[in-house]
Design a protein around this motif. Structure first.
Motif, PDB file in Angstrom:
ATOM      1  N   VAL A 129      49.122  62.482  53.369  1.00 12.62           N
ATOM      2  CA  VAL A 129      48.991  61.110  53.838  1.00 12.62           C
ATOM      3  C   VAL A 129      50.280  60.362  53.519  1.00 12.62           C
ATOM      4  O   VAL A 129      50.719  60.319  52.369  1.00 12.62           O
ATOM      5  CB  VAL A 129      47.805  60.394  53.174  1.00 12.62           C
ATOM      6  CG1 VAL A 129      47.646  58.983  53.732  1.00 12.62           C
ATOM      7  CG2 VAL A 129      46.515  61.186  53.371  1.00 12.62           C
ATOM      8  N   THR A 130      50.892  59.779  54.543  1.00 10.26           N
ATOM      9  CA  THR A 130      52.110  58.993  54.349  1.00 10.26           C
ATOM     10  C   THR A 130      51.751  57.585  53.888  1.00 10.26           C
ATOM     11  O   THR A 130      50.605  57.154  54.029  1.00 10.26           O
ATOM     12  CB  THR A 130      52.921  58.920  55.644  1.00 10.26           C
ATOM     13  OG1 THR A 130      52.144  58.207  56.630  1.00 10.26           O
ATOM     14  CG2 THR A 130      53.258  60.309  56.171  1.00 10.26           C
ATOM     15  N   PRO A 131      52.725  56.829  53.358  1.00 15.04           N
ATOM     16  CA  PRO A 131      52.412  55.465  52.904  1.00 15.04           C
ATOM     17  C   PRO A 131      51.883  54.543  53.991  1.00 15.04           C
ATOM     18  O   PRO A 131      51.239  53.539  53.692  1.00 15.04           O
ATOM     19  CB  PRO A 131      53.762  54.979  52.355  1.00 15.04           C
ATOM     20  CG  PRO A 131      54.469  56.220  51.924  1.00 15.04           C
ATOM     21  CD  PRO A 131      54.078  57.244  52.947  1.00 15.04           C
ATOM     22  N   ASP A 132      52.145  54.880  55.270  1.00 11.36           N
ATOM     23  CA  ASP A 132      51.593  54.044  56.347  1.00 11.36           C
ATOM     24  C   ASP A 132      50.270  54.592  56.877  1.00 11.36           C
ATOM     25  O   ASP A 132      49.733  54.094  57.868  1.00 11.36           O
ATOM     26  CB  ASP A 132      52.600  53.887  57.478  1.00 11.36           C
ATOM     27  CG  ASP A 132      52.959  55.213  58.149  1.00 11.36           C
ATOM     28  OD1 ASP A 132      52.403  56.267  57.750  1.00 11.36           O
ATOM     29  OD2 ASP A 132      53.814  55.212  59.053  1.00 11.36           O
ATOM     30  N   GLY A 133      49.738  55.642  56.232  1.00 14.09           N
ATOM     31  CA  GLY A 133      48.404  56.122  56.568  1.00 14.09           C
ATOM     32  C   GLY A 133      48.329  57.291  57.524  1.00 14.09           C
ATOM     33  O   GLY A 133      47.227  57.760  57.824  1.00 14.09           O
ATOM     34  N   ALA A 134      49.454  57.796  58.017  1.00 11.10           N
ATOM     35  CA  ALA A 134      49.411  58.954  58.920  1.00 11.10           C
ATOM     36  C   ALA A 134      48.968  60.195  58.141  1.00 11.10           C
ATOM     37  O   ALA A 134      49.384  60.411  56.999  1.00 11.10           O
ATOM     38  CB  ALA A 134      50.779  59.184  59.543  1.00 11.10           C
ATOM     39  N   ARG A 135      48.127  61.039  58.773  1.00 14.64           N
ATOM     40  CA  ARG A 135      47.545  62.188  58.089  1.00 14.64           C
ATOM     41  C   ARG A 135      47.885  63.494  58.798  1.00 14.64           C
ATOM     42  O   ARG A 135      47.876  63.569  60.019  1.00 14.64           O
ATOM     43  CB  ARG A 135      46.022  62.052  58.005  1.00 14.64           C
ATOM     44  CG  ARG A 135      45.554  60.797  57.295  1.00 14.64           C
ATOM     45  CD  ARG A 135      44.084  60.885  56.924  1.00 14.64           C
ATOM     46  NE  ARG A 135      43.207  61.136  58.060  1.00 14.64           N
ATOM     47  CZ  ARG A 135      42.598  60.179  58.741  1.00 14.64           C
ATOM     48  NH1 ARG A 135      42.833  58.904  58.464  1.00 14.64           N
ATOM     49  NH2 ARG A 135      41.787  60.485  59.735  1.00 14.64           N
ATOM     50  N   THR A 136      48.158  64.534  58.003  1.00 16.85           N
ATOM     51  CA  THR A 136      48.414  65.872  58.507  1.00 16.85           C
ATOM     52  C   THR A 136      47.742  66.880  57.590  1.00 16.85           C
ATOM     53  O   THR A 136      47.898  66.806  56.363  1.00 16.85           O
ATOM     54  CB  THR A 136      49.925  66.188  58.540  1.00 16.85           C
ATOM     55  OG1 THR A 136      50.604  65.183  59.280  1.00 16.85           O
ATOM     56  CG2 THR A 136      50.176  67.550  59.173  1.00 16.85           C
ATOM     57  N   VAL A 137      46.984  67.821  58.143  1.00 15.57           N
ATOM     58  CA  VAL A 137      46.369  68.865  57.331  1.00 15.57           C
ATOM     59  C   VAL A 137      47.439  69.875  56.923  1.00 15.57           C
ATOM     60  O   VAL A 137      48.131  70.440  57.778  1.00 15.57           O
ATOM     61  CB  VAL A 137      45.236  69.565  58.096  1.00 15.57           C
ATOM     62  CG1 VAL A 137      44.706  70.767  57.302  1.00 15.57           C
ATOM     63  CG2 VAL A 137      44.101  68.589  58.384  1.00 15.57           C
TER      64      VAL A 137
ATOM     65  N   ALA B 143      46.570  44.942  46.525  1.00 20.99           N
ATOM     66  CA  ALA B 143      45.737  46.082  46.896  1.00 20.99           C
ATOM     67  C   ALA B 143      45.558  46.132  48.405  1.00 20.99           C
ATOM     68  O   ALA B 143      45.275  45.125  49.041  1.00 20.99           O
ATOM     69  CB  ALA B 143      44.384  45.998  46.209  1.00 20.99           C
ATOM     70  N   ARG B 144      45.718  47.315  48.974  1.00 21.78           N
ATOM     71  CA  ARG B 144      45.541  47.490  50.414  1.00 21.78           C
ATOM     72  C   ARG B 144      45.091  48.916  50.694  1.00 21.78           C
ATOM     73  O   ARG B 144      45.512  49.861  50.024  1.00 21.78           O
ATOM     74  CB  ARG B 144      46.838  47.199  51.175  1.00 21.78           C
ATOM     75  CG  ARG B 144      47.988  48.118  50.827  1.00 21.78           C
ATOM     76  CD  ARG B 144      49.303  47.698  51.464  1.00 21.78           C
ATOM     77  NE  ARG B 144      50.402  48.590  51.113  1.00 21.78           N
ATOM     78  CZ  ARG B 144      50.765  49.649  51.831  1.00 21.78           C
ATOM     79  NH1 ARG B 144      50.122  49.943  52.960  1.00 21.78           N
ATOM     80  NH2 ARG B 144      51.772  50.426  51.445  1.00 21.78           N
ATOM     81  N   ILE B 145      44.232  49.059  51.672  1.00 23.52           N
ATOM     82  CA  ILE B 145      43.787  50.391  52.091  1.00 23.52           C
ATOM     83  C   ILE B 145      44.749  50.902  53.155  1.00 23.52           C
ATOM     84  O   ILE B 145      44.950  50.262  54.185  1.00 23.52           O
ATOM     85  CB  ILE B 145      42.347  50.341  52.627  1.00 23.52           C
ATOM     86  CG1 ILE B 145      41.389  49.957  51.492  1.00 23.52           C
ATOM     87  CG2 ILE B 145      41.950  51.683  53.229  1.00 23.52           C
ATOM     88  CD1 ILE B 145      39.965  49.746  51.937  1.00 23.52           C
ATOM     89  N   VAL B 146      45.342  52.067  52.899  1.00 26.14           N
ATOM     90  CA  VAL B 146      46.325  52.601  53.846  1.00 26.14           C
ATOM     91  C   VAL B 146      45.697  53.545  54.857  1.00 26.14           C
ATOM     92  O   VAL B 146      46.265  53.767  55.939  1.00 26.14           O
ATOM     93  CB  VAL B 146      47.489  53.298  53.119  1.00 26.14           C
ATOM     94  CG1 VAL B 146      48.247  52.316  52.254  1.00 26.14           C
ATOM     95  CG2 VAL B 146      47.008  54.480  52.293  1.00 26.14           C
ATOM     96  N   THR B 147      44.535  54.106  54.536  1.00 24.06           N
ATOM     97  CA  THR B 147      43.849  54.929  55.524  1.00 24.06           C
ATOM     98  C   THR B 147      42.353  54.940  55.221  1.00 24.06           C
ATOM     99  O   THR B 147      41.934  55.091  54.081  1.00 24.06           O
ATOM    100  CB  THR B 147      44.394  56.373  55.557  1.00 24.06           C
ATOM    101  OG1 THR B 147      43.810  57.094  56.643  1.00 24.06           O
ATOM    102  CG2 THR B 147      44.136  57.120  54.268  1.00 24.06           C
ATOM    103  N   HIS B 148      41.555  54.716  56.283  1.00 23.61           N
ATOM    104  CA  HIS B 148      40.098  54.798  56.204  1.00 23.61           C
ATOM    105  C   HIS B 148      39.688  56.189  56.681  1.00 23.61           C
ATOM    106  O   HIS B 148      40.245  56.716  57.652  1.00 23.61           O
ATOM    107  CB  HIS B 148      39.446  53.732  57.069  1.00 23.61           C
ATOM    108  CG  HIS B 148      39.743  52.334  56.615  1.00 23.61           C
ATOM    109  ND1 HIS B 148      38.946  51.652  55.725  1.00 23.61           N
ATOM    110  CD2 HIS B 148      40.763  51.488  56.933  1.00 23.61           C
ATOM    111  CE1 HIS B 148      39.437  50.446  55.514  1.00 23.61           C
ATOM    112  NE2 HIS B 148      40.548  50.313  56.239  1.00 23.61           N
ATOM    113  N   LEU B 149      38.693  56.770  56.034  1.00 19.94           N
ATOM    114  CA  LEU B 149      38.333  58.158  56.294  1.00 19.94           C
ATOM    115  C   LEU B 149      36.882  58.265  56.762  1.00 19.94           C
ATOM    116  O   LEU B 149      36.105  57.314  56.654  1.00 19.94           O
ATOM    117  CB  LEU B 149      38.562  58.978  55.023  1.00 19.94           C
ATOM    118  CG  LEU B 149      40.007  58.913  54.494  1.00 19.94           C
ATOM    119  CD1 LEU B 149      40.106  59.492  53.100  1.00 19.94           C
ATOM    120  CD2 LEU B 149      40.958  59.618  55.449  1.00 19.94           C
ATOM    121  N   ASP B 150      36.531  59.449  57.266  1.00 19.77           N
ATOM    122  CA  ASP B 150      35.231  59.670  57.895  1.00 19.77           C
ATOM    123  C   ASP B 150      34.419  60.650  57.057  1.00 19.77           C
ATOM    124  O   ASP B 150      34.692  61.850  57.044  1.00 19.77           O
ATOM    125  CB  ASP B 150      35.441  60.229  59.302  1.00 19.77           C
ATOM    126  CG  ASP B 150      34.129  60.464  60.037  1.00 19.77           C
ATOM    127  OD1 ASP B 150      33.058  60.131  59.489  1.00 19.77           O
ATOM    128  OD2 ASP B 150      34.184  60.992  61.166  1.00 19.77           O
TER     129      ASP B 150
END
Length: 325
Positions: free
Chosen positions: A73-81, A35-42
């Motif tokens: 969200v990509t598997p490495d955590g990059a985000r795009t709206v 288990a791993r968190i790939v992106t933390h959010l606000d």
């Protein structure tokens, strides 16, 4: 599903013949690992991930309920709206009072469909073009309801949207048009106060039936689809699933991986209704809202609606494929 927010400022392999599952792991061998968190959010920015749809490359499209967006969200955590739902002047969504983007479903051509709950005439099912862009509403839903889960049946060309307040599953033509009440009844309805007022919630189409969770009742239900498309009798497949939100099928059988939002767990629900805990807060969950499974990879968005502490997207690994059980 979404919860009332605190005031601002408050503290991939294809499933083939090898799907027959290996022998169950013992207590010393958990069913889910890595288990791993790939992106933390606000949460202050409305980044509360409510639902998830997977892309062919293993990336994910999340609905951020309070930000009114669909975010890639990509598997490495990059985000795009990818899309932003239009702002409404005076949202009055039942229970929640805010405008919310909730369920999401993806077609094979990349088109995304989302539910938008506003308490106004903007409430309904909206379509987002492949790759993102301006969303377009394809069907109205009652403004006094709370559209929540969403599932696409491409073979029949229809979408199923749950209404958590009205206890209804709406059927919507994929091409757009009039929504019809496909299934209703006590099994889909919420419980009276002091319950959450959240009945029918998550929804999936699987093996000739529409499956749905009822959060207030803690149940997993199966509704057969008749040859003419009508709803068959509601079958209760599991009970005692406190706070069940959305869920996913990890294989061709009827085992389910479910997010139990209010108790902060993800569990495996077997065909006989028994459960095994797969993930907890110790793994990084923070009020999980939905689940997706691709091969042996499990995706879990956590919205942390109440605690407002570390909403995130978590990935984990099944020890073995879940077969026909």
């Amino acid at each position: 599903m979404p919860r009332r927010p605190r005031p601002a400022g408050a503290a991939t392999a294809a499933l083939a013949l090898a799907l027959v599952a290996a022998a169950p792991a013992g207590d010393e061998e958990p069913l889910v690992t890595e288990a791993r968190i790939v992106t933390h959010l606000d949460p202050a920015a409305g980044q509360t991930p409510e639902n998830i749809a997977l892309e062919p490359d293993g990336s994910a499209d999340l609905t951020f309920a309070y930000a009114r967006t669909v975010t890639h969200v990509t598997p490495d955590g990059a985000r795009t709206v990818r899309a932003r739902l239009p702002e409404v002047a005076a949202p009055a969504t039942p229970v929640m009072h805010n405008a919310l983007v909730t369920g999401i479903a993806r077609a094979h051509d990349g088109t995304l469909y989302v539910n938008y709950a506003t308490g106004t005439s903007a409430t309904g099912v909206w379509r987002v073009p492949p790759g993102g862009g301006a969303p377009v509403r394809i069907a109205r839903l009652p403004p006094d309801g709370l559209p929540n889960g969403l599932a696409l049946d491409e073979s029949r060309g229809v979408l199923y949207a749950t209404d958590s307040v009205r206890g209804t599953i709406w059927r919507v033509p994929r091409a757009g048009g009039t929504a019809t009440a496909w299934a209703t009844g006590p099994a889909l309805a919420p419980l009276p106060a002091p319950a959450l007022d959240c009945g029918a919630n998550g929804v999936k189409v699987h093996r000739g039936a529409v499956w749905v969770s009822n959060t207030d009742r803690g149940t997993l239900l199966r509704i057969p689809v008749a040859p003419d498309g009508a709803a068959g009798p509601v079958e209760t497949r599991a009970t005692g699933l406190d706070g069940i939100d959305d869920f996913a099928f990890p294989g061709p059988g009827t085992s389910v991986v479910a997010a139990l939002n209010t108790v902060g767990r993800v569990v495996l629900v077997r065909p006989d209704g028994t459960t095994t805990t797969l993930l907890t807060g110790r793994d990084g969950l923070s009020e999980p809202t939905s689940v997706a499974v691709r091969g042996r990879t499990v995706y879990v968005p956590s919205a942390s609606y109440r605690a407002r502490r570390d909403p995130n997207l978590l990935l984990a690994r099944l020890r073995h494929l879940i077969g026909r059980g």
